[in-house]
Design a protein around this motif. Structure first.
Motif, short mmCIF file in Angstrom:
data_model
loop_
_atom_site.label_atom_id
_atom_site.label_comp_id
_atom_site.label_asym_id
_atom_site.label_seq_id
_atom_site.Cartn_x
_atom_site.Cartn_y
_atom_site.Cartn_z
N ILE A 205 6.75 -5.11 1.17
CA ILE A 205 6.91 -4.35 -0.30
C ILE A 205 7.70 -4.81 -1.31
N TYR B 253 -2.35 -1.16 1.91
CA TYR B 253 -2.69 -2.56 1.93
C TYR B 253 -2.85 -2.45 0.61
N ASN C 88 5.87 -0.22 14.16
CA ASN C 88 5.45 -2.30 13.18
C ASN C 88 5.45 -3.03 14.40
N SER D 227 -0.51 -5.93 -7.51
CA SER D 227 -1.35 -6.68 -7.01
C SER D 227 -1.57 -8.05 -8.15
N PRO E 117 4.87 -15.48 9.83
CA PRO E 117 3.29 -14.76 9.03
C PRO E 117 4.14 -13.81 9.82
N ARG E 118 3.23 -12.41 10.15
CA ARG E 118 3.38 -11.29 10.34
C ARG E 118 4.45 -10.66 9.85
N ARG F 23 -1.68 -9.37 5.23
CA ARG F 23 -2.65 -8.56 4.60
C ARG F 23 -2.42 -8.15 3.22
N ILE F 24 -0.15 -8.34 2.95
CA ILE F 24 0.32 -8.12 2.10
C ILE F 24 1.06 -9.80 1.30
N LEU F 25 0.82 -10.91 -0.01
CA LEU F 25 1.59 -11.77 0.01
C LEU F 25 2.55 -11.76 -1.30
N ARG G 70 -0.57 -1.09 -2.03
CA ARG G 70 1.00 -0.98 -1.32
C ARG G 70 2.21 -0.30 -1.58
N ASP H 29 -1.19 -14.53 -4.47
CA ASP H 29 -2.14 -14.11 -3.23
C ASP H 29 -3.17 -15.98 -4.22
N PRO I 168 6.44 -7.93 8.55
CA PRO I 168 6.18 -6.19 8.10
C PRO I 168 6.34 -5.75 7.66
N PRO I 169 5.07 -5.10 6.68
CA PRO I 169 4.93 -4.89 5.76
C PRO I 169 5.45 -3.81 4.85
N ILE J 264 8.54 -7.74 -2.48
CA ILE J 264 7.75 -8.31 -3.82
C ILE J 264 8.63 -7.48 -5.26
N ASP K 194 8.69 -4.29 4.49
CA ASP K 194 9.36 -5.36 4.06
C ASP K 194 8.63 -5.67 2.78
N LEU L 94 0.54 3.45 6.21
CA LEU L 94 0.22 2.21 5.05
C LEU L 94 -0.96 1.47 4.17
#
Lengths: 442, 321
Positions: free
Chosen positions: B128, A106, A203, B16, B120-121, B204-206, A109, B209, B123-124, B131, B126, A104
């Motif tokens: 994405i 970041y 993960n 982003s 927090p944390r 790492r992904i918000l 994205r 931001d 799974p990235p 968003i 998810d 992935l």
């Protein structure tokens, strides 16, 4: 969680990525049950890379050799890790070796497909020829073909390699992977493909919903690592917890105790800006509660946890100053002050007869810091002369540290005992200044 | 060794960029629900914010429908809350990290357009997916890992402690909780206070931001100056992009805490992630200094420590009048 090779290959097999016939063994003698024709490759199942160079991969031609080789692999630690399992696998003649991976990105994205026509152990040429394709929309096979073409593949390999990538992508999405890698993907003289080694990272924060977790046998080490990673997120009902941050500096003279990671970050930063590198940092975390009855228990727990931290810090030689930066309720702050002052006084009481405590009550100024250190050592010596060894407590023979307490929201603390060993302020930068002065004078 | 990245094709749309999310504007909510209210942290948050006057109308916790938590009624589904109690303005999400996507999608499906994720944390993959869903529905997502929003003496949503803030003129955007407290303490001492405090989280992904909230606060009439607090240099890259594309008319101060602390490295791009995975000995190019220099070049002030921040703001405000 990072899977071992044989576990990764179980997932490969699930989605139809070709892997060699193999047997996993937990005991060298079990290799007699091997159904695969010799020659066979034995591979140590450890997480660390570089096992080939370390002797964790052996080619064997018959059962006798295999038992001996398996024994030596079980007894070989690679970067401190002994294998619980050895993988015995058929030998495969490759003509060329490819590298494939999905991670992935970041910044973008989205998942990115990676491939290199220079697979195998030579990382430099692998990376120099690494190609990437970002999967910006719903995955479709053409993304994989785009990568295969960029890698310089041609003919039937374009389609067969793309099929493998599509299967890897399916695992990546379905199993919540952070990373999936096949290196090398062996190509034989007939153009057939074989995943010869693979790595998969699931993960950690998605593990709870992965049914695959039930079917794979995880090693003790994997479980420990996974526990370490997920521990921070667990919804813990106990009120006050503490742990060490993984930040150490062997020659540091200052130990930090903070109540959040970001406070620790900031405090460390301010000290470092003034050329003072702390020795270590502890985190004490208090899940706030409004329930008054629980708060009283909490205070007792807070006291005990601070005492535990101080006890561990006492075992670090060279720590002269302990700085606390805590944002909490006035009640917690009172408890901290009380605990620290008690700590200082308790040690003095063990150290020396009462009249000598007065000797130790030096002024809390920078200049006297040196004297303070000396007097504490002197006291330690006199204790040994005057007191029978049965009463002395060995931990206290080192000079006691100086405390800098940065507590916001102090409330009414006039009634609390004070100690010359303790500096108290609500200002962070004043506290840092004081701590630096104490470190530099010690 | 030099690696040729020319073959690398960037995606056509970079999600982003703040343009895509500008339409998702923040408005002070009235009716608030908490998803995952049986979680201890959520219960504490509910009790505290309710005592402050925030209208927590209900909690959602599958399997606990019909019960109450601290006198707050609990439902199995978000849509049941809507049926029973009318339209909900915002949902505060406290479920476990692997349940966040599902909970947020449930809220969006029920028509809620503001969501704060405290877990927090996540799974990235998810985050994405979430968003994407939020962009399609014009939903504002704060977090994962947010500690909420405070407008001193008016709005309290989340687990920031309002006693550390005073009403004033500075908008505070922070990646974390305590860094915000430290800066607020300096602003309070200088008697300029805060107009609004937003904790964006540190994943790492918000969902939104620092730059997104920079845009929001730039529009906010009560905000005269903005402070953005980060822990890592990459967090300010979006600020640089925003400032170049939009310009801004309020003084902006960026404070990066922890540049000198031994934080674990966080790799973001595919090439760095894979090369580090293959061999930890491959050096990673550190562009932190360049980014900070670039920030200064476009006229954004940076502070070295919290006490510098009010001084920079006072100077900037004095010169603009």
């Amino acid at each position: 969680m990072e899977l071992l090779e044989y576990q990764a290959k179980e997932l490969f097999r699930m989605v139809g990525i070709p892997v060699l016939p193999s047997l996993t063994i937990q005991d060298a003698r079990k290799i007699k049950q091997l159904q695969i024709p010799y020659p066979v490759v034995l591979k140590s199942q450890v997480r660390s890379g570089g096992r080939g160079k370390a002797g964790g991969v052996r080619f064997v031609a018959n059962t006798i050799d295999a038992i001996a080789a398996a024994r030596s692999i079980f007894n070989l630690s690679i970067l401190g890790e002994y294998p619980e399992v050895v993988l015995a696998e058929a030998h495969y003649n490759t003509e060329r070796e490819l590298f494939l991976a999905i991670v992935l990105d970041y910044d973008l994205r989205c998942p990115v497909l990676l491939g290199s026509a220079w697979g195998g152990m030579n990382i430099d040429s692998l990376l120099a020829n690494l190609q990437q394709v970002a999967v910006t929309e719903e995955f479709s096979l053409f993304y994989a073909r785009r990568l295969a073409a960029a890698m310089g593949l041609s003919g039937s390999l374009i389609c067969s390699v793309s099929e493998i990538i599509a299967k890897m992508y399916r695992l990546f999405k379905e199993q919540d992977l952070d990373l999936i890698e096949i290196n090398p993907l062996g190509v034989n003289h007939q153009g057939e493909l074989m995943a010869l080694d693979g790595r998969i990272k699931i993960n950690d924060h998605a593990l709870a919903r992965q049914p695959i977790m039930e079917t794979l046998n995880f090693s003790a080490q994997q479980r420990a690592n996974s526990h370490h990673n997920t521990r921070q997120t667990s919804q813990d009902f106990s009120q006050v917890n503490w742990r060490w941050l993984d930040w150490h500096h062997p020659t540091g003279k200052l130990a930090m105790i903070c109540n959040s990671f970001d406070s620790a970050l900031l405090t460390w930063d301010l000290l470092e800006q003034n050329k003072v590198t702390p020795a270590c940092s502890a985190l004490i975390e208090n899940t706030l509660t409004t329930d008054l009855a629980m708060e009283i228990d909490n205070l007792q727990l807070y006291r005990e946890q601070i005492q535990n931290i101080l006890q561990e810090i006492a075992s670090f030689s060279g720590v002269k100053v302990i700085m606390l930066n805590i944002w909490d309720t006035a009640a917690v702050h009172r408890e901290i002050i009380q605990t620290i002052v008690d700590y200082c006084q308790a040690e003095v009481a063990v150290l020396s007869p009462p009249e000598q405590i007065l000797v130790n009550q030096v002024q809390v100024t920078t200049a006297d810091g040196i004297n303070h250190g000396n007097s504490a050592i002197a006291l330690g010596e006199s204790r040994e002369v005057e007191k029978p060894p049965a009463i002395s407590v060995p931990e206290f023979s080192v000079p006691r540290p100086y405390f800098v307490l940065r507590l916001v929201n102090q409330g009414d603390i006039d009634d609390l005992p004070s100690s010359p060993q303790v500096y108290l302020s609500s200002s962070l930068e004043e506290s840092v200044k004081q701590a630096i002065a104490m470190v530099k004078s010690s | 060794m030099f690696f040729d990245l020319s073959s690398f094709v960037p995606p056509p749309v970079n999600p982003s960029l703040p343009e895509s999310s500008l339409s998702m504007n923040w408005f002070p909510p009235n009716k608030v629900i908490i998803q995952g209210i049986n979680n201890y942290q959520a219960t504490v948050c509910a009790v505290q914010t309710k005592a402050y006057g925030t209208d927590i109308i209900a909690g959602v916790s599958p399997g606990h429908g019909g019960t109450t938590v601290e006198d707050i009624p609990v439902f199995d589904l978000v849509e049941q809350v809507q049926t029973a109690m009318g339209k909900v303005d915002i949902s505060l999400i406290f479920v476990d990290s692997f349940q966040v996507l599902d909970a947020a999608q449930e809220a969006i499906a029920a028509g809620i357009r503001q969501i704060i994720i405290f877990t927090p944390r996540v799974p990235p993959q998810d985050t994405i997916a979430l968003i994407k869903c939020a962009q399609e529905t014009n939903t504002l997502i704060l977090g994962p890992g947010s500690h909420g929003i405070v407008i001193p003496q008016q709005v309290w949503l989340g687990n920031l402690q309002p006693q550390f803030y005073q009403p004033g003129i500075v908008g505070l955007i922070s990646s974390s909780r305590h860094l915000g407290y430290e800066v607020a303490a300096e602003l309070n001492a200088a008697q300029i206070g805060q107009s609004m405090i937003v904790s964006v989280g540190n994943d790492r992904i918000l969902g939104s931001d620092l730059a997104h909230w920079l845009a929001t606060l730039n529009e906010d009439p009560n905000t005269k100056a903005i402070v953005a607090i980060g822990q890592r240099v990459n967090q300010i890259k979006s600020i640089i992009a925003y400032s170049k594309n939009h310009g801004y008319d309020k003084p902006i101060v960026v404070y990066l805490a922890g540049l000198k602390a031994p934080q674990a490295k966080v790799y973001r791009d595919a090439f760095t992630i894979i090369s580090n995975h293959l061999s930890a000995s491959i050096p990673v190019v550190n562009r932190d200094r360049q980014t900070v220099t670039e920030l200064r070049k476009i006229g954004i002030k940076t502070a070295k420590k919290p006490s510098e921040i009010p001084l920079i703001i006072q100077k900037a405000l004095a010169s603009s009048f």
